[in-house]
Design a protein around this motif. Structure first.
Motif, PDB file in Angstrom:
ATOM      1  N   UNK A  66       0.831  -1.212   0.000  1.00 19.90           N
ATOM      2  CA  UNK A  66       0.000   0.000   0.000  1.00 19.90           C
ATOM      3  C   UNK A  66       0.858   1.252   0.000  1.00 19.90           C
ATOM      4  N   UNK A  67       0.394   2.268  -0.712  1.00 18.54           N
ATOM      5  CA  UNK A  67       1.112   3.542  -0.794  1.00 18.54           C
ATOM      6  C   UNK A  67       0.159   4.659  -0.381  1.00 18.54           C
ATOM      7  N   UNK A  68       0.597   5.457   0.583  1.00 21.77           N
ATOM      8  CA  UNK A  68      -0.238   6.543   1.080  1.00 21.77           C
ATOM      9  C   UNK A  68      -0.258   7.687   0.067  1.00 21.77           C
ATOM     10  N   UNK A  69      -1.452   8.217  -0.153  1.00 22.03           N
ATOM     11  CA  UNK A  69      -1.624   9.254  -1.173  1.00 22.03           C
ATOM     12  C   UNK A  69      -1.810  10.646  -0.581  1.00 22.03           C
ATOM     13  N   UNK A  70      -1.689  10.847   0.724  1.00 26.02           N
ATOM     14  CA  UNK A  70      -1.817  12.189   1.278  1.00 26.02           C
ATOM     15  C   UNK A  70      -0.530  12.966   1.053  1.00 26.02           C
ATOM     16  N   UNK A  71      -0.645  14.308   1.112  1.00 27.72           N
ATOM     17  CA  UNK A  71       0.497  15.164   0.790  1.00 27.72           C
ATOM     18  C   UNK A  71       1.626  15.023   1.803  1.00 27.72           C
ATOM     19  N   UNK A  72       1.275  14.828   3.078  1.00 25.15           N
ATOM     20  CA  UNK A  72       2.321  14.706   4.102  1.00 25.15           C
ATOM     21  C   UNK A  72       3.207  13.489   3.837  1.00 25.15           C
ATOM     22  N   UNK A  73       2.592  12.353   3.559  1.00 22.17           N
ATOM     23  CA  UNK A  73       3.382  11.151   3.259  1.00 22.17           C
ATOM     24  C   UNK A  73       4.171  11.313   1.970  1.00 22.17           C
ATOM     25  N   UNK A  74       3.582  12.024   1.007  1.00 24.67           N
ATOM     26  CA  UNK A  74       4.289  12.254  -0.256  1.00 24.67           C
ATOM     27  C   UNK A  74       5.550  13.078  -0.047  1.00 24.67           C
ATOM     28  N   UNK A  75       5.462  14.093   0.805  1.00 18.86           N
ATOM     29  CA  UNK A  75       6.634  14.934   1.078  1.00 18.86           C
ATOM     30  C   UNK A  75       7.675  14.163   1.872  1.00 18.86           C
ATOM     31  N   UNK A  76       7.228  13.389   2.863  1.00 16.95           N
ATOM     32  CA  UNK A  76       8.172  12.663   3.711  1.00 16.95           C
ATOM     33  C   UNK A  76       8.897  11.550   2.953  1.00 16.95           C
ATOM     34  N   UNK A  77       8.237  10.969   1.965  1.00 17.81           N
ATOM     35  CA  UNK A  77       8.845   9.874   1.209  1.00 17.81           C
ATOM     36  C   UNK A  77       9.548  10.355  -0.060  1.00 17.81           C
ATOM     37  N   UNK A  78       9.585  11.654  -0.286  1.00 20.38           N
ATOM     38  CA  UNK A  78      10.232  12.183  -1.484  1.00 20.38           C
ATOM     39  C   UNK A  78      11.749  12.077  -1.365  1.00 20.38           C
ATOM     40  N   UNK A  79      12.407  12.275  -2.486  1.00 21.45           N
ATOM     41  CA  UNK A  79      13.875  12.262  -2.505  1.00 21.45           C
ATOM     42  C   UNK A  79      14.412  13.455  -1.727  1.00 21.45           C
ATOM     43  N   UNK A  80      15.562  13.328  -1.042  1.00 22.18           N
ATOM     44  CA  UNK A  80      16.101  14.456  -0.265  1.00 22.18           C
ATOM     45  C   UNK A  80      16.303  15.729  -1.082  1.00 22.18           C
ATOM     46  N   UNK A  81      16.700  15.594  -2.349  1.00 22.80           N
ATOM     47  CA  UNK A  81      16.875  16.792  -3.177  1.00 22.80           C
ATOM     48  C   UNK A  81      15.532  17.474  -3.414  1.00 22.80           C
ATOM     49  N   UNK A  82      14.507  16.676  -3.697  1.00 20.00           N
ATOM     50  CA  UNK A  82      13.171  17.241  -3.902  1.00 20.00           C
ATOM     51  C   UNK A  82      12.640  17.840  -2.597  1.00 20.00           C
ATOM     52  N   UNK A  83      12.938  17.220  -1.476  1.00 19.33           N
ATOM     53  CA  UNK A  83      12.537  17.780  -0.183  1.00 19.33           C
ATOM     54  C   UNK A  83      13.220  19.120   0.079  1.00 19.33           C
ATOM     55  N   UNK A  84      14.497  19.233  -0.300  1.00 22.84           N
ATOM     56  CA  UNK A  84      15.195  20.512  -0.137  1.00 22.84           C
ATOM     57  C   UNK A  84      14.573  21.596  -1.006  1.00 22.84           C
ATOM     58  N   UNK A  85      14.190  21.235  -2.236  1.00 19.57           N
ATOM     59  CA  UNK A  85      13.533  22.200  -3.125  1.00 19.57           C
ATOM     60  C   UNK A  85      12.199  22.642  -2.535  1.00 19.57           C
ATOM     61  N   UNK A  86      11.437  21.686  -2.015  1.00 22.72           N
ATOM     62  CA  UNK A  86      10.148  22.034  -1.405  1.00 22.72           C
ATOM     63  C   UNK A  86      10.324  22.927  -0.188  1.00 22.72           C
ATOM     64  N   UNK A  87      11.341  22.649   0.625  1.00 23.17           N
ATOM     65  CA  UNK A  87      11.591  23.480   1.806  1.00 23.17           C
ATOM     66  C   UNK A  87      11.979  24.902   1.408  1.00 23.17           C
ATOM     67  N   UNK A  88      12.807  25.030   0.374  1.00 24.40           N
ATOM     68  CA  UNK A  88      13.203  26.357  -0.098  1.00 24.40           C
ATOM     69  C   UNK A  88      12.003  27.134  -0.626  1.00 24.40           C
ATOM     70  N   UNK A  89      11.145  26.458  -1.369  1.00 22.75           N
ATOM     71  CA  UNK A  89       9.950  27.130  -1.894  1.00 22.75           C
ATOM     72  C   UNK A  89       8.969  27.457  -0.782  1.00 22.75           C
ATOM     73  N   UNK A  90       8.901  26.624   0.241  1.00 23.39           N
ATOM     74  CA  UNK A  90       8.033  26.936   1.383  1.00 23.39           C
ATOM     75  C   UNK A  90       8.526  28.186   2.110  1.00 23.39           C
ATOM     76  N   UNK A  91       9.840  28.333   2.249  1.00 22.15           N
ATOM     77  CA  UNK A  91      10.384  29.561   2.836  1.00 22.15           C
ATOM     78  C   UNK A  91      10.055  30.774   1.973  1.00 22.15           C
TER      79      UNK A  91
END
Length: 285
Positions: A66-91
């Motif tokens: 099973x794969x969780x489809x909520x946004x929180x799980x999607x962000x937590x399971x993303x690649x570290x580079x993509x997570x860094x991009x998301x964090x920068x855009x959130x700032x």
């Protein structure tokens, strides 16, 4: 003759009995089906041996993790580079919201002070210094100080030089006021210009990660491809969320600054007119 016939019958019976004992048993149709072209038993297909391990049920075949489809799980399971991009855009989104809240307080105060200063100037009989934190109040104080700094004897050259000095002082006051109102617009312009490209970088890396997952799993199943594509599209969406409000807010601030400069120019013209009348009175005296 009778004995000879009996011996031959006995030999024939023995040969038939021996032939029946040495022949192969008949084939079972359920285990070795005969080919449809009417071939014999020697051309039948071989029967595969049964597996020794446990047999999977019908419900267990084809099941995936099973794969969780909520946004929180999607962000937590993303690649570290993509997570860094998301964090920068959130700032960047938080920075845009901070500038928005600050300007929602700064501009109403600036326009309220400008309105009160213009009302005070209109109520004054002549050139008078108006106290306050408004740039127009500072302009009125600069005009009064310039008149008081003049000597008792007035000439045309002194009047022209006094007007030039007052113009320079008013230009500096206006530039300082506009510079304060423009604070934060450089950040908004940078976010509006760079935000979509930062999100696009996250998109490219997420799609590349999806292709690597396809190569590792050796399958094109959507279960393998979907997480990487989803996180890539999420990075693009956050970039647009940061860039679009930044551009809109930048344009709104520029329009409000233009309106403020028009109001200041109106009050400045009134101050210069009263300054000119004060100089005329000095020359007549």
């Amino acid at each position: 003759m009778v004995r000879l016939a009996a011996a031959m019958a006995l030999i024939l019976w023995a040969s038939v009995a021996l032939g029946q004992e040495g022949s192969a048993p008949p084939l079972v149709a359920s285990e070795a089906p005969v080919l449809g072209n009417g071939a014999g038993a020697d051309e039948a297909m071989p029967v595969l041996p049964k597996a020794d391990g446990p047999t999977l049920g019908a419900a267990e075949v084809g099941t995936e993790a099973p794969y969780h489809t909520d946004l929180a799980s999607l962000v937590l399971k993303a690649h570290p580079v993509v997570q860094a991009v998301m964090a920068l855009l959130a700032l960047a989104v938080m920075a845009v919201l901070t500038v928005l809240l600050f300007k929602l307080v700064e501009f109403p105060l600036a326009f309220a002070r400008l309105r009160r200063t213009k009302e005070a100037l209109a109520a004054a009989p002549g050139l008078a210094a108006v106290t306050g934190h408004c740039p127009l109040a500072l302009a009125s104080e600069a005009a009064v100080d310039e008149v008081q700094a003049l000597g008792p004897a007035m000439t045309a050259d002194l009047r022209r030089s006094a007007r030039e000095r007052l113009d320079l002082a008013l230009d500096r006051i206006e530039a300082g006021a506009v510079l304060r109102l423009r604070s934060g617009t450089g950040l908004l312009a940078s976010i509006g210009a760079v935000g979509p490209f930062v999100g696009l970088f996250g998109t490219v890396f997420g799609i590349m990660n999806s292709f690597l997952a396809i190569a590792g799993a050796k399958t094109t199943s959507l279960v393998v491809v979907a997480p990487g594509i989803a996180e890539a599209l999420l990075a693009t969406g956050i970039g647009l969320v940061a860039a679009i409000p930044a551009v809109l807010l930048y344009n709104a601030i520029q329009r409000r600054i233009v309106v403020f400069r028009h109001g200041f120019a109106d009050g400045r013209a009134e101050i210069l007119a009263r300054f000119s009348r004060a100089l005329d009175q000095r020359m007549e005296a």
